[in-house]
Design a protein around this motif. Structure first.
Motif, PDB file in Angstrom:
ATOM      1  N   ILE A   1       0.876  -1.173   0.000  1.00 22.05           N
ATOM      2  CA  ILE A   1       0.000   0.000   0.000  1.00 22.05           C
ATOM      3  C   ILE A   1       0.914   1.224   0.000  1.00 22.05           C
ATOM      4  CG2 ILE A   1      -1.740   1.316   1.255  1.00 22.05           C
ATOM      5  CD1 ILE A   1      -2.823  -1.250   2.388  1.00 22.05           C
ATOM      6  N   ASP A   2       0.942   1.944  -1.111  1.00 20.13           N
ATOM      7  CA  ASP A   2       1.833   3.094  -1.212  1.00 20.13           C
ATOM      8  C   ASP A   2       1.366   4.222  -0.301  1.00 20.13           C
ATOM      9  OD1 ASP A   2       4.165   4.252  -2.543  1.00 20.13           O
ATOM     10  OD2 ASP A   2       2.725   5.680  -3.377  1.00 20.13           O
TER      11      ASP A   2
ATOM     12  N   ASN B   1      -0.287   2.448 -11.718  1.00 20.45           N
ATOM     13  CA  ASN B   1      -0.604   2.936 -10.380  1.00 20.45           C
ATOM     14  C   ASN B   1      -2.100   3.247 -10.316  1.00 20.45           C
ATOM     15  OD1 ASN B   1       2.171   2.858  -9.831  1.00 20.45           O
ATOM     16  ND2 ASN B   1       2.437   4.981 -10.494  1.00 20.45           N
TER      17      ASN B   1
ATOM     18  N   LEU C   1      -2.084   2.689  -4.783  1.00 23.06           N
ATOM     19  CA  LEU C   1      -1.518   1.352  -4.951  1.00 23.06           C
ATOM     20  C   LEU C   1      -0.582   1.331  -6.147  1.00 23.06           C
ATOM     21  CD1 LEU C   1      -4.731  -0.834  -4.465  1.00 23.06           C
ATOM     22  CD2 LEU C   1      -2.965  -0.349  -2.763  1.00 23.06           C
TER      23      LEU C   1
END
Length: 883
Positions: A643-644, A677, A670
């Motif tokens: 999870i960015d 992305n 994400l």
């Protein structure tokens, strides 16, 4: 006498012939040094003594050959195999060259090899003139010669003369000449056959009768005479128009005019169109460039579009104009000031009525245009900077213009007023206080095109000044917590105020009286926030997951803050007022309507209602450390983002009597894999809705979780795209282990193009772009039974791609599909073919709002860009039908 098969070089003053034969034909300088003659293994090179022949040869003639040289007593020399002769500014290269010293004549020709090909054809240069030919005979004294199948390049074009006579230093006369931009000189794909012509190198061509030939087929296109100027220098000239016919405008001449070379830094192109049905246009374009200073262009266009027959229902007439200006400044030109411009301004009907845009759906469907001109200045050795902008936005669908003239900004960078110049010891807390300033003045209007010039500067233009002064600081508490106090003062200066009262005859029963003067309206707020970072690590169970995953890291960044703002609607501030009005036409009970004197002001109004908000936010990041597949070492790991970013935030108003919670906002980022992305935003409603006495939905002071419901999703959406190509699914080639083995590396690279059966590998380059967007949220429809707004899902998909069937054929395509309404919104298919010196392209839009097609075949060279055939559909005619 014939020398062995070696490479020879010597001087065509022929001191050997002078020694063998007549001394009265040559004079020899016997002062040559012994080392001036060298004889390498593969060539013989002899220095040229200073001699002079009675025939008039005044300069040394140097020559060499790769095969052999034959010298005869009659004063002739024969060079075999890559002969090369130099005399003053003349250079001649050919496989066979004969030099006749008595007549000062040089003859050269190529030879036929074992495969029947002619090699070593003469390549002749005389100063700036250059010719390629099959044979040439040239007198080095008179500078005249005869050339068979000579080729002269003129810019991007070539002149091929079957019989050519060089009569002066840079003038040739020819018979049965060809002018073409095709570089296949022996067999050009097209050419203009010149029965007779005179050519001045790099200047002009004057020709007698000439006709066009395509693929060796003479076409019935001829001219009685012609003049073709060529100039490598920057100069002015006529622009030849193109011609054709259009269904609703008649026959036309288009894009004809004149090019003005104004200076080394600026030019001007004036062109125009004229149609037999009455349409005409004039276009002006100027480009400018000052190296290391600035560059740009300015386009000013005016059109009078007439379509259809007069006195008939389909007749229309429109006057339109457009201005396009682009200006950019080199950063090195002025470190303290900048000027840039991006202007795209036109009348509302310019694009729609312009026939040149008929095949461009993007322009035809363009609804908004934006323009800006910006200038900025940084005051040296000062924290202040000044910038001014001119902004314009157009809505072409209804001819509305939003114009700001000017938008002026004065900014002071962050300053630390209490910081010591010569600090001793630790930094004091008050030294961390910073202050900055931003001031803005704007003058703007929103009006129709036809009302703009007659508008009143005092009444119709909105004016105001805005002042913002933020004060901030940052401290560390207990080493890991960052404390950030802040305060902001905001003041607005307006030049009118509006008083409201109840009036049954006024719009919305509200009467507005405007007074024009100078007014101040201000507000302020203060706050404090605290944030830190929390780290958590998780090691997977080895018995279940093995040792592929080393660990998982979770980073949380919580932030808590408090902000306070007074109620500026309180009468003591003087920014708000109120009046009474009946509840409805049937209910005379008065209600109090509160309003601000500066309602609708460009910088807003001071906020009403006291606010003491407690703000919350939490940001999350989760990453995983995994082992590389290709590396078995203990330290070979890479980081993978799970999870960015996942952020959620809201606030709670402590001083409000109801509706304390604000809307809850969330954001999720994400990274699925390289190049893809996903960013997903969402808003959630914490309160429930009911129907008021009028039957309209309204928000009430009851939390959803108090009635057993979770906060309701109001709106969310995302979009993403990805590009696939012929390399996307190919396996990665293993790296060469031994980088020092250059032979093995070369063999491996060469083998890449050969398959297992020994054939060349098939290659079909292609690319496909996939884009997808989705939105989910509330509609305007309220469900009385569920007491909720209905929600709907809308999503769209588009594809764009291209494929190269061969090095000459290329296909591109695109399309968009509205999945919700099950409608194809746009499609496009294009084919291009490289025909060597020609190009062919076809484009078709079979579905969508604008259905068009066009086909064009034209010469690739820009020199003959008007030599083309074009066929396109008329966008005003009936839609294309496909069966």
């Amino acid at each position: 006498m014939r020398f062995p098969r070696q490479k020879y070089s010597s001087s065509l003053l022929l001191i050997i012939i002078s020694w063998l034969y007549t001394a009265n034909m040559f004079s020899q300088d016997t002062s040559l040094k012994a080392d001036s003659i060298s004889t390498p293994n593969d060539s013989v090179e002899k220095a040229t003594p200073q001699t002079k022949k009675k025939s008039g040869i005044e300069f040394p003639i140097k020559y060499k050959a790769n095969d052999s040289i034959v010298l005869s007593g009659s004063g002739n020399a024969y060079l075999y195999g890559e002969g090369d002769v130099d005399y003053e500014k003349v250079n001649l290269k050919a496989d066979y060259i004969k030099v006749d010293l008595d007549s000062a004549t040089i003859y050269a020709v190529g030879r036929e090899n074992e495969e029947g090909e002619i090699i070593g054809s003469p390549d002749f240069k005389d100063g700036g003139d250059a010719y390629k030919s099959k044979s040439i005979r040239y007198n080095i004294n008179t500078k005249k010669g005869y050339i068979k199948h000579g080729v002269v390049q003129q810019g991007e074009g070539y002149i091929i003369g079957e019989q050519t006579k060089k009569v002066d230093n840079d003038i040739v006369c020819m018979r049965n000449g060809k002018y073409t931009t095709c570089d296949n000189h022996d067999h050009p794909h097209f050419y203009l056959n010149l029965t007779k012509a005179k050519v001045k190198q790099n200047k002009w061509i004057v020709t007698g009768p000439a006709y066009f030939v395509l693929l060796d087929i003479p076409l019935p296109l001829a001219i009685p005479f012609g003049y073709f100027p060529f100039n490598k220098e920057y100069s002015s000239g006529i622009i030849i128009p193109s011609y054709g016919t259009e269904l609703t405008r008649g026959f036309y001449l288009a894009n004809g005019g004149y090019y003005f070379a104004l200076s080394d830094y600026m030019d001007l192109t004036l062109t125009g169109d004229i149609y037999t049905m009455g349409t005409w246009a004039i276009y002006g374009r100027s480009k400018y460039l000052k190296k290391y200073k600035f560059n740009g262009y300015l386009d000013v266009n005016y059109r009078e579009d007439v379509a259809g027959e007069r006195n008939l229902p389909n007749f229309s007439k429109q006057n339109n104009f457009s201005i396009n200006w682009r200006h950019s400044q080199d950063p090195k030109a002025s470190p303290n000031s900048t000027l840039s411009a991006s202007v795209n301004f036109s009348s509302s009907g310019y694009d729609r009525s312009n026939i040149n845009n008929a095949a461009n759906p993007a322009l035809l469907s363009q609804n908004t245009k934006s323009s800006s001109v910006s200038w900025g200045y940084n005051f040296p050795e000062s924290p202040f900077s000044l910038s001014t902008n001119i902004l314009a936005n157009q809505r072409t669908s209804d001819s509305t213009i939003s114009l700001t003239l000017p938008d002026l900004n004065l900014t002071m960078n962050r300053r630390y007023p209490f910081k010591r110049k010569n600090a001793i010891g630790k930094e004091k807390w008050y030294e961390k206080l910073s202050v900055s300033y931003n001031g803005r003045f704007s003058n703007s209007i929103v009006a129709k095109e036809y009302d703009l010039m007659t508008s009143s500067f005092k009444k119709d233009w909105e004016k105001g000044l805005d002042h913002n002064i933020p004060v901030n600081a940052s401290f560390n508490l207990l080493k890991y917590i960052t404390i950030s106090p802040s305060a902001t003062y905001h003041e607005r200066w307006y030049f009118k105020s509006i008083e409201q009262s109840y009036d049954t005859l006024a719009a919305n029963n509200t009467k507005r009286d405007t007074t024009y003067s100078f007014y101040r309206a201000y507000d302020f707020q203060t706050g404090i926030s605290a944030s830190t970072k929390l780290y958590g690590f998780y090691t997977p169970w080895r018995k279940l997951f093995g040792n592929k995953v080393d660990r998982i890291r979770h980073v949380m960044t919580p932030t808590v803050g408090f902000s306070y703002r007074p109620d500026f609607a309180d009468p003591k501030w003087g920014f708000y007022s109120s009046y009474e009005m009946p509840t409805s036409t049937t209910d005379p009970t008065p209600i109090i309507k509160e309003y601000s004197y500066f309602e609708g002001g460009m910088y807003g109004t001071p906020s009403s209602g006291k606010s003491g908000s407690l703000n919350f936010s939490l940001n999350n990041n989760i990453e995983m450390k995994v082992r590389h597949k290709s590396d078995s070492s203990e330290t070979a790991y890479k980081t993978v983002s799970l999870i960015d970013g996942f952020r959620i935030n809201s606030s709670y108003n402590l001083v409000a009597d109801s509706m304390n919670w604000s809307i809850i906002n969330g954001n999720l980022r994400l990274k699925l894999f390289k190049g893809l992305n996903i960013n997903l935003n969402g808003t959630f409603e914490p309160y429930v809705f009911t129907l008021n006495s009028s039957g309209n939905p309204q928000r009430v002071n009851t939390l959803r979780w108090d009635v057993g419901k979770m906060p309701r999703l109001i709106n969310t959406g995302t979009s993403f795209g990805y590009t696939f190509n012929n390399k996307t699914f190919s396996k990665k080639e293993e790296k060469t282990k031994n980088q020092n083995d250059s032979i093995a590396t070369a063999e491996k690279n060469a083998a890449k193009k050969i398959d297992n059966q020994g054939y060349e590998k098939f290659s079909l380059p292609w690319s496909l772009n996939f884009d997808y967007s989705v939105q989910f949220g509330n509609t305007n429809i309220f469900n009385d039974n569920l007491l909720e707004y209905e929600r709907e899902l809308t999503h769209n998909m588009s594809l764009r791609g291209n494929i190269s069937l061969t090095t000459k054929w290329r296909i591109n395509f695109g399309g968009a599909y509205d999945i919700t309404n099950e409608v194809i919104t746009y499609t496009n298919l294009g084919i291009t073919r490289d025909l060597h010196c020609w190009s062919m392209s076809a484009n078709i839009v079979p579905y969508g709002l604008y259905k068009t097609y066009n086909f064009i075949i034209q010469v690739s060279s820009s020199l003959l860009s008007d030599l083309k055939y074009e066929k396109r559909s008329d966008y005003t005619s009936a839609p294309i039908e496909w069966h």
